[in-house]
Design an enzyme around this catalytic site. Structure first.
Site, PDB file in Angstrom:
ATOM      1  N   ASP A   1     -60.195  60.498  20.940  1.00 51.81           N
ATOM      2  CA  ASP A   1     -61.447  58.972  21.584  1.00 51.81           C
ATOM      3  C   ASP A   1     -62.360  60.128  22.456  1.00 51.81           C
ATOM      4  O   ASP A   1     -62.745  61.254  22.368  1.00 51.81           O
ATOM      5  CB  ASP A   1     -60.270  58.433  22.610  1.00 51.81           C
ATOM      6  CG  ASP A   1     -59.717  59.128  23.983  1.00 51.81           C
ATOM      7  OD1 ASP A   1     -60.064  60.775  23.838  1.00 51.81           O
ATOM      8  OD2 ASP A   1     -59.104  58.695  24.244  1.00 51.81           O
TER       9      ASP A   1
ATOM     10  N   LYS B   1     -60.282  55.475  14.033  1.00 57.26           N
ATOM     11  CA  LYS B   1     -59.233  55.795  15.328  1.00 57.26           C
ATOM     12  C   LYS B   1     -58.031  55.060  15.570  1.00 57.26           C
ATOM     13  O   LYS B   1     -56.929  55.231  15.329  1.00 57.26           O
ATOM     14  CB  LYS B   1     -60.188  55.731  16.646  1.00 57.26           C
ATOM     15  CG  LYS B   1     -59.343  56.313  17.564  1.00 57.26           C
ATOM     16  CD  LYS B   1     -60.785  55.377  18.704  1.00 57.26           C
ATOM     17  CE  LYS B   1     -59.327  55.998  20.413  1.00 57.26           C
ATOM     18  NZ  LYS B   1     -59.483  54.544  20.657  1.00 57.26           N
TER      19      LYS B   1
END
Length: 217
Positions: free
Chosen positions: A139, A121
């Site tokens: 997220d 991420k």
């Protein structure tokens, strides 16, 4: 609506609501963005933006940061949480950038993900926001909303990322991932909407009466 129709509706409406997509984390260059994203793990962007000015005034290049004692870094970033792990990661990755990459943040996923404290991420955010390379960082906001909008089964963030990449045009990924985050923070929060309350949830599912159970990442 079909899943493809829902995706097109989301894309159109979010582009109307958020035509501009400023990067939420204050930074000066790819290196300071990388550090800010690392600090944002289990911490709000607002808190990170309050902390990073003091850190970057102390050192804002890998060459400078690798010379700062880990204890000093930890002292500054303590309010961000997980400070022992994050301070060590910042110190070590800064040294690796100098020794292995000429002091530059690499512009590819394997090299970024080899740095301590940098998962997929974080690497995706840097690739998208520092280098403009299409990526779809997922997220908690994106993972939650994608489930409420039935764009993914929500088994894990990796699956959510794959599903969203299939549904949306590649040239929209970078802006869209920020637009979903902005919308999730403002309208479709974890406690403020259960899949039946906010504007987009009502538009996509006008007949939905029961709240949606969301699988955590």
């Amino acid at each position: 609506m079909t899943k493809a129709e829902r995706a097109a509706h989301v894309d159109r409406r979010l582009n109307e609501l958020y035509p501009e997509t400023p990067v939420p984390l204050d930074h000066r260059d790819p290196y300071t963005l990388l550090i800010a994203v690392l600090l944002s793990a289990q911490c709000t962007d607002l808190r990170v933006n309050q902390i990073t000015p003091a850190l970057f005034d102390l050192a804002d290049t890998p060459e400078e940061m690798m010379k700062v004692p880990v204890e000093k870094i930890r002292e500054i970033i303590r309010p961000c949480g997980l400070s022992p792990r994050k301070s060590q990661a910042i110190s070590t990755l800064s040294k690796m950038l100098v020794e292995d990459h000429g002091g530059n943040v690499p512009c590819d996923f394997p090299a970024l993900e080899s740095l301590p404290g940098v998962g997929h991420k974080t690497a995706s955010v840097v690739m998208a926001q520092a280098f403009g390379i299409p990526a779809f960082p997922v997220d908690t906001h994106i993972h939650r909303l994608a489930q409420r909008w039935k764009l993914t089964d929500g088994k894990n963030v990796e699956g959510t990322e794959r599903d969203l990449k299939r549904l949306f045009p590649r040239d929209r990924w970078n802006a869209l991932h920020l637009q979903i985050i902005f919308y999730g923070r403002e309208h479709c929060t974890a406690r403020g909407c259960d899949g039946t309350i906010c504007l987009l949830c009502r538009e996509l599912f006008p007949r939905r009466r029961l709240g949606v159970s969301v699988k955590k990442p």
